[in-house]
Design an enzyme around this catalytic site. Structure first.
Site, PDB file in Angstrom:
ATOM      1  N   GLY A  72       7.234  -2.467  -3.074  1.00 45.72           N
ATOM      2  CA  GLY A  72       6.592  -1.171  -3.148  1.00 45.72           C
ATOM      3  C   GLY A  72       7.057  -0.386  -4.349  1.00 45.72           C
ATOM      4  O   GLY A  72       6.550  -0.545  -5.458  1.00 45.72           O
ATOM      5  N   PRO A  77       0.846  -1.196   0.000  1.00 44.02           N
ATOM      6  CA  PRO A  77       0.000   0.000   0.000  1.00 44.02           C
ATOM      7  C   PRO A  77       0.880   1.243   0.000  1.00 44.02           C
ATOM      8  O   PRO A  77       1.781   1.356   0.835  1.00 44.02           O
ATOM      9  CB  PRO A  77      -0.797  -0.124   1.305  1.00 44.02           C
ATOM     10  CG  PRO A  77       0.026  -1.012   2.180  1.00 44.02           C
ATOM     11  CD  PRO A  77       0.776  -1.927   1.280  1.00 44.02           C
ATOM     12  N   CYS A  98       2.898   3.700   9.011  1.00 47.29           N
ATOM     13  CA  CYS A  98       3.040   4.986   8.328  1.00 47.29           C
ATOM     14  C   CYS A  98       3.530   6.054   9.303  1.00 47.29           C
ATOM     15  O   CYS A  98       2.942   6.228  10.379  1.00 47.29           O
ATOM     16  CB  CYS A  98       1.712   5.402   7.716  1.00 47.29           C
ATOM     17  SG  CYS A  98       1.772   6.998   6.868  1.00 47.29           S
TER      18      CYS A  98
END
EC number: 1.3.1.91
Length: 330
Positions: A228, A12, A95
């Site tokens: 990623g 993500p 995050c």
């Protein structure tokens, strides 16, 4: 399908892994597990759900990543996500942005594994799809041996189906979110040790993995690997994922079919009121390292943002790649 089948995932990534990006990646791999950007639980509960959560059925398997720290809100948002058809609900505990720090979620949750466990337990009660966690190995001055073990113990006891670990600390004081992706040193060994402690639990690894060769090497130590930026900036590499990680028959990358699929999709998106640039911004990394790639990027970057731009821009950009390749062959 068991969770063990998710050997390869695309991470993500905020502002990147939207539905248009995921649809592109799905053209290249039928089996890779795709993730949404992080969506805050409050937004899911109170916001425009179709805009935030809508996706194309072709994206399966696809997971919704939630941000939040309130167990009941996470459970409610998870229920909404499951009703939308997501195959997994994931909690963001990694995050490091200012946004998550002000809301005391994301990487901040590394300090409160008990609270994460409450959220996982509430979500497990609310949905039937897998509930997973993505975290760092620690934050700031934490001892990563203690912090990561505490998180794993808490979330697995609460019923988490998998733990994906970005093998870096997050420094909430002194580093920007961008710097947090590169500056804290990678410690893959720490994640390997966690897997040794939990041989019967799914542990996946993320962070600084640049190629499928590196991904395959990690799978000797953990259950899953997550790419990623490498997947985003050089999406062509995803064409090898199904054969390499899922035993699917090898198939040659068919750029013409990919371009046509994306052009047709872009046409439908524009007809529904969208803009071409929302689709093409994720495609500029295609053909990286090949003749014509620079011209491909130029055409998409300049023409796709013009008023009235249509899907033929994608076809014209690809024709430039073909033209360069033809001149080279001649």
């Amino acid at each position: 399908m068991t969770y063990q089948s998710h050997r390869f995932a695309i991470a993500p990534m905020m502002d990147w892994t939207d539905r248009h990006c995921r649809l592109l990646h799905r053209q290249l791999s039928r089996h890779a597990l795709l993730y949404t950007e992080m969506v805050v639980a409050d937004a899911v509960i109170h916001g425009d759900r179709q805009r935030l959560l809508g996706f194309d059925a072709v994206e399966h398997p696809v997971a919704l990543q939630l941000g939040g720290s309130d167990p009941q809100k996470l459970a409610e948002a998870a229920r909404v996500g499951a009703d939308f058809g997501y195959d997994e609900i994931n909690v963001n505990c990694g995050c490091p942005s200012d946004r998550v720090q002000s809301g005391t979620f994301g990487a901040c949750l590394m300090r409160t594994p008990g609270l994460v466990a409450e959220g996982v337990a509430a979500m497990k009660r609310a949905v039937d799809v897998p509930v997973t966690v993505k975290c760092r190995i620690g934050v700031d001055e934490q001892d990563t041996e203690v912090a990561l073990d505490a998180m794993a113990e808490a979330v697995f006891a609460a019923g988490a189906d998998a733990l994906w670990v970005h093998a870096r600390k997050a420094w909430l004081e002194g580093l920007s979110p961008k710097e947090n992706r590169d500056i804290p040193p990678l410690d893959y060994g720490r994640v390997y040790r966690l897997k040794q402690k939990y041989p019967n639990r799914f542990i996946g690894i993320n962070g600084g993995i640049h190629s499928l060769d590196e991904a395959e090497a990690h799978l000797a130590h953990v259950d899953g690997v997550m790419l990623g930026r490498a997947a985003y900036h050089t999406p062509d590499i995803l064409a090898e994922v199904d054969a390499r990680f899922y035993g699917a028959p090898a198939r040659a990358f068919d750029p013409e079919a990919l371009i046509e699929a994306m052009a047709e999709y872009a046409g439908r998106h524009i007809a529904a009121g969208g803009k071409l640039g929302q689709v093409t911004r994720h495609m500029v990394g295609l053909f990286h390292g090949r003749k014509g790639a620079r011209r491909f990027r130029q055409i998409l970057s300049t023409e796709a943002t013009r008023p009235g731009a249509g899907p033929d821009v994608i076809r014209r950009a690809y024709a430039a790649v073909e033209g360069e390749a033809g001149r080279e062959a001649a």
